[in-house]
Scaffold this active site. Structure first.
Site, PDB file in Angstrom:
ATOM      1  N   CYS A 106       0.828  -1.205   0.000  1.00 30.53           N
ATOM      2  CA  CYS A 106       0.000   0.000   0.000  1.00 30.53           C
ATOM      3  C   CYS A 106       0.868   1.263   0.000  1.00 30.53           C
ATOM      4  O   CYS A 106       1.522   1.575  -0.972  1.00 30.53           O
ATOM      5  CB  CYS A 106      -0.967  -0.054   1.190  1.00 30.53           C
ATOM      6  SG  CYS A 106      -2.295   1.152   1.144  1.00 30.53           S
ATOM      7  N   HIS A 107       0.904   2.000   1.121  1.00 29.35           N
ATOM      8  CA  HIS A 107       1.736   3.196   1.246  1.00 29.35           C
ATOM      9  C   HIS A 107       3.134   2.872   1.778  1.00 29.35           C
ATOM     10  O   HIS A 107       3.949   3.768   1.956  1.00 29.35           O
ATOM     11  CB  HIS A 107       1.064   4.221   2.167  1.00 29.35           C
ATOM     12  CG  HIS A 107      -0.113   4.907   1.542  1.00 29.35           C
ATOM     13  ND1 HIS A 107      -1.347   4.298   1.437  1.00 29.35           N
ATOM     14  CD2 HIS A 107      -0.242   6.136   0.993  1.00 29.35           C
ATOM     15  CE1 HIS A 107      -2.186   5.143   0.846  1.00 29.35           C
ATOM     16  NE2 HIS A 107      -1.543   6.252   0.561  1.00 29.35           N
TER      17      HIS A 107
END
Length: 173
Positions: A106-107
């Site tokens: 994800c991030h």
């Protein structure tokens, strides 16, 4: 590669709950040790969904990359917060430089962008950081999981967790 890996996990408040809990559970079930690292040992951090609260095992000041076999960076807002602290950036950079396994979902790649370790790599991440990754020199792929150089495993969202966890475990076996 590892009969039993010790996995450093860089994490703080507002991590994406399942992006920590699901892989961590699978890593532990496979016999690996998962060590959570934040600014202060014993601190409790809570996921952004509010479903998970974990107690931090170690302070970043009390660990060195050499103690660990692999690095795990869950997503959510946690990586963006951690990359503002040079200690976490240097810690992550060391794993990339030493070609140790790194798992970022994800991030999670935000921390690796700040560490300037993604140039020339093929990777993925959450759609909102695609441009950041491309500016960092990443060959961005919009795929459930991307494995680069038998070292870096990246995924986009919680929906990609089965593939992310499978490929992460493959690098550890």
């Amino acid at each position: 590669m590892f009969s039993l890996a010790k996995i450093a996990t860089l994490i703080t408040d507002l991590f994406e709950d399942v992006e920590y809990t699901d892989p961590a559970k699978s890593f532990k079930e496979a016999g690996h040790e998962v060590v959570t690292i934040e600014k202060e040992a014993g601190t409790q951090v809570t996921g952004k969904q509010g479903n998970e609260t974990i107690t931090i095992d170690k302070s970043i000041d009390d660990v060195s990359p050499g103690e660990f076999d692999a690095l795990f960076i869950p997503g959510g807002f946690s990586p963006d917060q951690l990359r503002g602290d040079e200690r976490f950036v240097a810690f992550a950079k060391s794993f990339m430089d030493d070609k140790k396994p790194v798992f970022a979902i994800c991030h999670g790649p935000q921390l690796l962008i700040t560490a300037k370790t993604l140039e020339g790599r093929t990777a993925t991440g959450f759609k909102s950081i695609q441009v950041d990754m491309e500016y960092a020199g990443v060959n961005y792929k919009d795929e459930a999981v991307v494995v680069c150089g038998d070292q870096l495993v990246t995924s986009r969202t919680p929906d990609d967790l089965p593939a992310f966890t499978r490929e992460s475990l493959n690098l550890l076996s």
